[in-house]
Design a protein around this motif. Structure first.
Motif, mmCIF file in Angstrom:
data_model
loop_
_atom_site.group_PDB
_atom_site.id
_atom_site.type_symbol
_atom_site.label_atom_id
_atom_site.label_comp_id
_atom_site.label_asym_id
_atom_site.label_seq_id
_atom_site.Cartn_x
_atom_site.Cartn_y
_atom_site.Cartn_z
ATOM 1 N N THR A 8 5.974 -56.229 -1.084
ATOM 2 C CA THR A 8 6.238 -57.453 -1.843
ATOM 3 C C THR A 8 6.304 -57.140 -3.334
ATOM 4 N N HIS A 10 7.020 -54.289 -4.736
ATOM 5 C CA HIS A 10 8.241 -53.526 -4.995
ATOM 6 C C HIS A 10 9.464 -54.446 -5.016
ATOM 7 N N SER A 11 9.525 -55.384 -4.089
ATOM 8 C CA SER A 11 10.659 -56.321 -4.043
ATOM 9 C C SER A 11 10.715 -57.198 -5.288
ATOM 10 N N LEU A 12 9.549 -57.651 -5.747
ATOM 11 C CA LEU A 12 9.511 -58.459 -6.974
ATOM 12 C C LEU A 12 9.968 -57.643 -8.173
ATOM 13 N N TYR A 13 9.561 -56.380 -8.232
ATOM 14 C CA TYR A 13 10.004 -55.537 -9.337
ATOM 15 C C TYR A 13 11.505 -55.289 -9.251
ATOM 16 N N ALA A 14 12.023 -55.082 -8.064
ATOM 17 C CA ALA A 14 13.469 -54.890 -7.894
ATOM 18 C C ALA A 14 14.223 -56.130 -8.375
ATOM 19 N N LEU A 15 13.681 -57.309 -8.083
ATOM 20 C CA LEU A 15 14.283 -58.553 -8.572
ATOM 21 C C LEU A 15 14.231 -58.607 -10.089
ATOM 22 N N TYR A 16 13.090 -58.268 -10.667
ATOM 23 C CA TYR A 16 12.945 -58.232 -12.127
ATOM 24 C C TYR A 16 14.011 -57.336 -12.760
ATOM 25 N N GLU A 17 14.241 -56.180 -12.161
ATOM 26 C CA GLU A 17 15.219 -55.227 -12.693
ATOM 27 C C GLU A 17 16.636 -55.778 -12.695
ATOM 28 N N THR A 18 16.921 -56.743 -11.844
ATOM 29 C CA THR A 18 18.270 -57.316 -11.781
ATOM 30 C C THR A 18 18.496 -58.386 -12.850
ATOM 31 N N LEU A 19 17.437 -58.828 -13.500
ATOM 32 C CA LEU A 19 17.548 -59.885 -14.504
ATOM 33 C C LEU A 19 18.160 -59.354 -15.790
ATOM 34 N N GLN A 24 14.216 -60.610 -18.881
ATOM 35 C CA GLN A 24 13.121 -59.663 -18.701
ATOM 36 C C GLN A 24 12.151 -59.755 -19.870
#
Length: 72
Positions: A8, A10-19, A24
């Motif tokens: 979870t 890691h997925s939240l961080y991956a989402l953050y990286e897409t912003l 950010q």
């Protein structure tokens, strides 16, 4: 942390990286404003963990010198 929590996070961080960068930045500012103690505690914990993992603790003489150098 169990594997589901790690996934979870890691997925939240991956989402953050897409912003976009501006979003950010705004997120980080809000996080610092609303959770400063948790971030400071986590930073200290991670630094101590890294020092332990790298076997970089102070010896007794270095620890005493550091303590004496702290403002009172």
């Amino acid at each position: 942390m169990n594997s589901q929590q790690a996934n979870t996070a890691h997925s939240l961080y991956a989402l953050y990286e897409t912003l976009p960068n501006e979003v950010q930045q705004a997120f980080l500012e809000e996080l610092l404003q609303k959770k400063p103690q948790q971030l400071e505690d986590l930073g200290l914990y991670l630094a101590c963990k890294q020092a332990k993992d790298e076997n970089e603790f102070l010896n007794d003489q270095e620890a005493q010198a550091f303590i004496q150098s702290l403002p009172q």
